[in-house]
Write a protein that holds these residues in place. Structure first.
Motif, short mmCIF file in Angstrom:
data_model
loop_
_atom_site.label_atom_id
_atom_site.label_comp_id
_atom_site.label_asym_id
_atom_site.label_seq_id
_atom_site.Cartn_x
_atom_site.Cartn_y
_atom_site.Cartn_z
N ALA A 178 6.93 11.09 -5.58
CA ALA A 178 6.52 10.09 -6.17
C ALA A 178 7.68 8.88 -6.19
N GLU A 179 9.07 9.44 -6.53
CA GLU A 179 10.03 8.60 -6.56
C GLU A 179 10.40 7.78 -5.27
N VAL A 180 10.02 8.58 -4.03
CA VAL A 180 10.38 8.03 -2.72
C VAL A 180 9.00 6.98 -2.51
N GLN A 181 7.91 7.46 -2.86
CA GLN A 181 6.86 6.25 -2.80
C GLN A 181 7.12 5.11 -3.48
N LYS A 182 7.46 5.18 -4.86
CA LYS A 182 7.93 4.10 -5.68
C LYS A 182 9.12 3.21 -4.98
N SER A 183 9.96 3.86 -4.53
CA SER A 183 11.09 3.15 -3.78
C SER A 183 10.65 2.42 -2.42
N THR B 225 7.69 11.16 4.64
CA THR B 225 8.06 12.13 5.47
C THR B 225 8.86 13.37 4.77
N ASP B 226 8.79 14.54 5.60
CA ASP B 226 9.65 15.66 5.20
C ASP B 226 11.04 15.19 5.30
N ALA B 227 11.61 14.39 6.14
CA ALA B 227 12.99 13.86 6.19
C ALA B 227 13.36 13.10 4.93
N GLU B 228 12.21 12.40 4.66
CA GLU B 228 12.83 11.42 3.44
C GLU B 228 12.93 12.40 2.29
N LEU B 229 11.96 13.21 2.06
CA LEU B 229 11.98 14.26 0.79
C LEU B 229 13.53 15.11 1.17
N GLN B 230 14.06 15.48 2.04
CA GLN B 230 14.82 16.30 2.21
C GLN B 230 16.25 15.31 1.70
N GLN B 231 16.23 14.30 2.27
CA GLN B 231 17.30 13.26 1.90
C GLN B 231 17.27 13.03 0.38
N ALA B 232 16.15 12.93 -0.30
CA ALA B 232 16.07 12.41 -1.73
C ALA B 232 16.54 13.83 -2.41
N TYR B 233 16.03 14.93 -1.74
CA TYR B 233 16.62 16.10 -2.73
C TYR B 233 18.19 16.15 -2.49
N LYS B 234 18.35 15.86 -1.49
CA LYS B 234 19.98 16.08 -1.25
C LYS B 234 20.84 15.21 -2.37
N ALA B 235 20.27 13.94 -2.43
CA ALA B 235 21.00 13.07 -3.13
C ALA B 235 20.81 13.39 -4.66
N PHE B 236 19.80 14.20 -4.97
CA PHE B 236 19.44 14.62 -6.52
C PHE B 236 20.43 15.71 -6.73
N THR C 82 0.88 -1.21 -0.05
CA THR C 82 -0.22 -0.13 -0.11
C THR C 82 0.93 1.28 -0.20
N ASN C 83 0.31 2.34 -0.37
CA ASN C 83 1.04 3.44 -0.63
C ASN C 83 1.36 4.10 0.85
N ALA C 84 2.62 4.16 1.30
CA ALA C 84 3.10 4.55 2.55
C ALA C 84 3.21 5.93 2.58
N PRO C 85 2.86 6.80 3.47
CA PRO C 85 3.12 8.24 3.53
C PRO C 85 4.61 8.67 3.16
N ALA D 14 8.66 -0.63 -3.59
CA ALA D 14 9.66 -1.63 -4.16
C ALA D 14 10.21 -2.35 -3.18
N ASN D 15 10.81 -1.60 -1.91
CA ASN D 15 11.50 -2.19 -0.73
C ASN D 15 10.34 -3.17 -0.21
N ALA D 16 9.30 -2.63 0.24
CA ALA D 16 8.10 -3.42 0.78
C ALA D 16 7.77 -4.64 0.15
N TYR D 17 7.56 -4.60 -1.04
CA TYR D 17 7.41 -5.64 -1.97
C TYR D 17 8.60 -6.72 -1.82
N SER D 18 9.82 -6.18 -1.79
CA SER D 18 10.95 -6.99 -1.76
C SER D 18 10.99 -7.76 -0.63
N ASP D 19 10.59 -6.87 0.55
CA ASP D 19 10.55 -7.65 1.98
C ASP D 19 9.71 -8.85 1.93
#
Length: 469
Positions: free
Chosen positions: A226-231, A92-103, A87-90, A234-239
């Motif tokens: 969208a990328e973080v949700q997809k990731s 967080t702001d921290a996850e978005l900031q981390q994704a932006y830093k990597a970007f 299911t689509n997990a929410p 994918a991780n949840a499905y892999s688990d």
């Protein structure tokens, strides 16, 4: 390869065809026959038919080649899709900031780098002279007495870049050498390398990085979400796959999945071959698992998870493996029995209408149809390959042209059915309506067939004479 192509094209392209051949083929292809069909169902004839074990055995022994089988497996499988467990997990702001830093880091890392070089070749000088000149030029640039661009203009032997300040407009790793690429990767923005030797000579290299324009966080927020949700999905499905896989492998039971994920269920398919078309079992990874040597040697354990091309996951369990060869009598008995009953029913039905079929030979068709219990339907006028069932087409175009008022009649055998085929008219003049262009195309097609036949014959001849070591 070229010689083989010349050989095959010369044979295929020079097959001889005669005008008489083409006219005959045109007549056969365009000939029209008017058909009348009657269907006699065989079910009523099968009721009282019996087949002995001896008859089954005799037929099997006489027609063993008819019971050849390719390797096949009986398989159980379970398919798991991401939508069944994720299911689509929410986000967080921290996850978005981390994704932006990597970007941002990636944007900076991938920023365009301009690579410039001064090439001193050994074309008109010795290696030692080239090396000395390269070192002298490097020393002048390092001392600030000569700019890189001026040095390129004055000393570089690369005519395509010297007037551009040494800029390599289309630099790609691997163009010069590993040493060149290593030097490029080791240089920081604005740094200049000492002379680097390659097969082309000595290079003095300068690298400058064009500052990247990084989009703001707000402009990238929706995409990053969208990328973080997809990731995360994918991780949840892999688990989930890993957890279920451990359960399946440890228990050797596919129902471990269905007990955990209620939307899944075990499917069973018998007689799967390598040529079987199936939405799941035709996947190349699945075929590798169900037809490997372990399965042939008796492995009937449930597989570990197999990734499908569409992103789903499947687990398979081979219940039985049927080796290629002649199907044993025990397995063929049911088919042989059904075949014998079908044949006997066909013969019985044919015997019942034998008098009527004989009457068509000596009496006008209208008289025979009126006196017979056979009910004919006017099927229409057909040419070959015009949609008739193969057995009916062969029967209809195998009988002689009837006299006026008469029918040429024969029978065709279909599953559970005897079809009486009557031909009341044959029109062989339609070939005359073909245009010269159509006849020319027919001639080319026939020549191709003849050429391929001659090539096949020649190939077989070569194989018969070849000595393979």
């Amino acid at each position: 390869d070229h010689a083989l192509k010349m050989l095959t094209s010369s044979i295929n392209g020079t097959a001889l065809v005669s005008k008489a051949d083409i006219n005959q083929i045109a007549t056969l292809q365009t000939e029209q026959r008017t058909l009348h069909l009657a269907s006699i169902k065989l079910d009523d004839y099968k009721k009282d038919i019996t087949v002995s074990n001896q008859e089954i055995s005799d037929y099997y022994n006489k027609h063993q080649n008819s019971f050849k089988q390719v390797a096949s497996v009986d398989v159980d499988y379970v398919v798991l899709s991401p939508v069944q467990v994720v299911t689509n997990a929410p986000v967080t702001d921290a996850e978005l900031q981390q994704a932006y830093k990597a970007f941002v880091e990636k944007q900076q890392k991938d920023a365009k780098r301009d690579v410039k070089h001064i090439l001193i070749t050994t074309d008109a000088r010795s290696d030692a002279e080239a090396q000395k000149l390269a070192n002298d030029v490097y020393a002048k640039i390092s001392a600030g007495t000569l700019s890189f661009a001026d040095a390129a203009q004055q000393y570089s032997d690369d005519t395509s870049s010297k007037n551009e300040g040494g800029l390599l407009a289309a630099y790609q790793p691997g163009v010069f050498s590993a040493e060149f690429d290593q030097a490029v990767n080791s240089l920081g923005n604005g740094q200049i390398s000492k002379p680097v030797k390659t097969q082309y000579g000595y290079h003095i290299i300068e690298v400058s990085t064009v500052a990247a324009t990084v989009p703001s966080f707000e402009s990238e927020k929706a995409r990053l979400t969208a990328e973080v949700q997809k990731s995360k999905a994918a991780n949840a499905y892999s688990d989930a796959v890993n957890r279920l896989n451990e359960m399946v492998v440890s228990s050797d039971d596919l129902t471990a999945i269905t007990q955990e994920v209620k939307a899944t269920h075990v499917e069973s398919v018998k007689g799967v071959t390598l040529a079987t078309g199936h939405p799941v079992l035709s996947d190349s990874n699945v075929k590798t698992r169900i037809f490997n040597d372990d399965v042939k040697n008796g492995d009937r354990n449930a597989s570990s998870n197999i990734q499908l091309a569409n992103g789903d996951t499947v687990w398979v369990k081979v219940r039985d493996y049927h080796a290629a060869g002649i199907k044993p009598l025990a397995q063929a008995t049911a088919d042989v029995k059904a075949k014998l009953i079908e044949d006997k029913a066909y013969q019985a039905a044919k015997a019942k209408i034998a008098k009527s079929l004989d009457a068509f030979k000596t009496q006008p068709a209208a008289q025979v149809v009126a006196a017979s219990a056979i009910h004919f339907e006017d099927a229409g006028t057909f040419t070959r390959s015009q949609g008739l069932k193969r057995e009916i087409e062969r029967a209809a175009f195998s009988v002689a042209t009837p006299k006026d008022g008469f029918w040429s009649v024969t029978t065709a055998k279909l599953p559970d059915e005897l079809v009486v085929v009557g031909v009341s008219n044959v029109n062989s003049t339609t070939a005359n309506a073909l245009t010269p262009e159509q006849l020319n195309e027919l001639s080319k097609l026939y020549q191709q067939f003849r050429g391929q036949q001659e090539l096949d014959d020649y190939t077989q001849y070569l194989k018969s004479k070849a000595k393979i070591k």
